[in-house]
Design a protein around this motif. Structure first.
Motif: not given
Lengths: 200, 200
Positions: A126-139, A68-72, B177-182
């Motif tokens: 995984a939930a933390q990762y989605r919330e903090k890293l993956a979702r902002p990038v996906e948005d 997370l720190a690496l990604s700024g 990643h448990r990122s959506g419904p299956l």
């Protein structure tokens, strides 16, 4: 009044935190995730084990934060944007070639794989990762895809989650399973296939 | 001559082997991969630890073989085939719905995730997995896709590795990643998107 030098605990904490996160990344790169211990991270960072446990509950959590720190700074994420020249094909090929090159880079291989193993095995992380890293990038990516929809380059009713999966998941799986070459041609093929699949 | 009852070492070995593989799968389901040890597998199977180490170099290798055993005799694989009603869309939807349902089944969740973690972290095991499990199954799928190419339902020049990646990798990533419904709808959407992407 004479100036009195006081210790600055906040600054010292910040310095320790950085040293720990840097140590975690360095060690993963050097010996692999499985062999990294909290003890080794503490020794490399020059702090006590208890300092690490005060801030993080587990090795996985330290590793996660080190990425997370690496990604700024997440606040900076608000300024992120994908290139928009008006040509979705050219823009996505630029982005995907850079992404494929990053996955193919041996320097990133060990730490990114370690992070992925953590995310796959730990559903809280995984939930933390989605919330903090993956979702902002996906948005950010979806904003670019929406512009392409408005320009008539993508179907107006395309499910953008599915568009991103079709674009990225094949690359991700190929990298995870080492099941094929990661080349610029592959990046281009993924863009071509995705645009054809979600053509208006 | 009187009949003499001799011990049958081959049969006893086979019985121990089965007991070990069953024990490995059961324990992974019960306590998760990380907490399973060679000692626990040996105890559950009623064999000595050395018996396991005689046949397998590591826990990962036992786990891998326990899944290989589950997928049946590889020789039988030669008889495998995907349904071929002449309608590639209907046939793929049937297969993908079953695949999605399997990934969504909590009974399979723990052991399949354990196997995937092994494959992702160990490149030798990944190569074995590709050779013994993934490739034979992919060959069967490609045979069906080739029939669809001949029937003019898929582009004649489609890269079949890429077709399979676009079809399966989104599901695989979503599950990992448990990122959506299956769901069945998701299975259908993947087939629709893939057929549109590789339309002649």
């Amino acid at each position: 009044m004479p100036e009195v030098k006081k210790p600055n605990p906040a600054r010292r904490n910040e310095r320790s935190r950085h040293a720990i996160l840097d140590a975690a990344r360095e060690l993963i790169r050097e010996v692999g995730y499985a062999k990294v211990s909290i003890e080794a991270i503490a020794a490399r960072a020059g702090v006590g084990k208890q300092t690490i446990y005060r801030w993080w509950p587990s090795k996985g959590a330290v590793v996660f934060d080190s990425f997370l720190a690496l990604s700024g700074d997440p606040e900076e994420g608000e300024g992120m944007a994908l290139p928009d020249t008006g040509d979705i094909e050219a823009d996505l090929k630029l982005v995907m070639r850079a992404t494929v090159a990053e996955f193919a880079d041996p320097h990133f291989e060990a730490p990114i794989r370690a992070l992925n193993l953590e995310i796959i095995s730990d559903s809280d992380l995984a939930a933390q990762y989605r919330e903090k890293l993956a979702r902002p990038v996906e948005d950010v990516k979806k904003a670019r895809l929406r512009a392409a929809q408005q320009a008539g380059q993508l179907a107006a009713d395309a499910d953008l989650d599915l568009v991103l999966e079709v674009l990225y998941a094949p690359l991700y799986q190929r990298w995870l399973h080492r099941s094929g070459p990661l080349t610029a041609e592959y990046a281009d093929a993924l863009v071509d296939v995705t645009l054809k699949a979600f053509r208006p």
